[in-house]
Write a protein that holds these residues in place. Structure first.
Motif, short mmCIF file in Angstrom:
data_model
loop_
_atom_site.label_atom_id
_atom_site.label_comp_id
_atom_site.label_asym_id
_atom_site.label_seq_id
_atom_site.Cartn_x
_atom_site.Cartn_y
_atom_site.Cartn_z
N PRO A 138 -19.01 42.76 2.62
CA PRO A 138 -19.20 41.83 3.62
C PRO A 138 -18.41 41.63 4.72
O PRO A 138 -18.67 41.14 5.71
N VAL A 151 -24.63 35.89 8.42
CA VAL A 151 -25.47 35.58 7.29
C VAL A 151 -25.03 36.47 6.19
O VAL A 151 -24.62 36.26 5.22
N VAL A 195 -21.51 36.30 4.93
CA VAL A 195 -21.43 35.03 3.96
C VAL A 195 -22.29 35.28 2.61
O VAL A 195 -21.66 34.97 1.51
N VAL A 196 -23.54 35.61 2.59
CA VAL A 196 -24.41 36.10 1.56
C VAL A 196 -24.04 37.25 0.93
O VAL A 196 -24.34 38.39 1.52
N ALA A 197 -23.64 37.26 -0.22
CA ALA A 197 -23.16 38.69 -0.83
C ALA A 197 -24.41 39.44 -1.32
O ALA A 197 -25.60 39.05 -1.37
N ASP A 198 -24.25 40.89 -1.28
CA ASP A 198 -25.41 41.66 -1.46
C ASP A 198 -26.58 41.73 -0.63
O ASP A 198 -27.62 42.06 -1.05
N VAL A 199 -26.41 41.05 0.62
CA VAL A 199 -27.35 41.10 1.64
C VAL A 199 -27.26 41.73 2.65
O VAL A 199 -26.11 41.77 3.16
#
Length: 148
Positions: A51, A36, A39-43
């Protein structure tokens, strides 16, 4: 002929210890979370980590989860090395930089190392041998008379 007492000490238990199941589940969750994060940027838990590094970590976590559930000895050594190094780094960071978050982050490596070094977990991975006495040894007194 194999000595049954010696042979029994070298066998791992038929059922996975709950600690091993917990390790595998935590690694599986880690693999899903890192996917996840990829796939999800800045997380993600690490600031500034690109990423693609999470995309690399995800299959590593999933492979380790599979290896832990299958009692692969290399998985035990890998996890002990990774969490030992992580714990040492965080301990040094907390001490040298007076970083309270590093001290808090020590919880996970410590939990993993406690679980990995428990007797049942080490027996499952074949790191140490089962030291449980054979039933025939516990059913008799030292003089050979059966217990009632």
């Amino acid at each position: 002929m194999v000595d049954p007492v010696d042979d029994a000490a070298h066998q791992r238990p038929a059922a996975r210890p709950r600690r091993v199941v917990a390790l595998a589940v935590l690694l599986l969750i880690g693999g899903i979370c890192t996917l996840v994060f990829a796939v999800v940027a800045d997380v993600g838990p690490f600031d500034g980590l690109p990423p693609w590094t999470y995309a690399i970590l995800s299959p590593v976590y999933l492979t380790l989860a599979w290896a832990v559930s299958g009692a692969k000895k290399w998985a035990w050594w890998t996890l002990v090395a990774l969490h030992g190094a992580s714990g040492a780094y965080l301990l040094l960071s907390a001490a040298s930089m007076n970083d309270s978050t590093a001290g808090r982050d020590l919880i996970w490596p410590a939990v993993y190392l406690v679980v990995l070094t428990s007797d049942r977990t080490r027996v499952w991975f074949g790191i140490t041998h089962n030291s449980d006495p054979m039933p025939s040894e516990t059913d008799h007194h030292r003089d050979g008379v059966p217990k009632s």
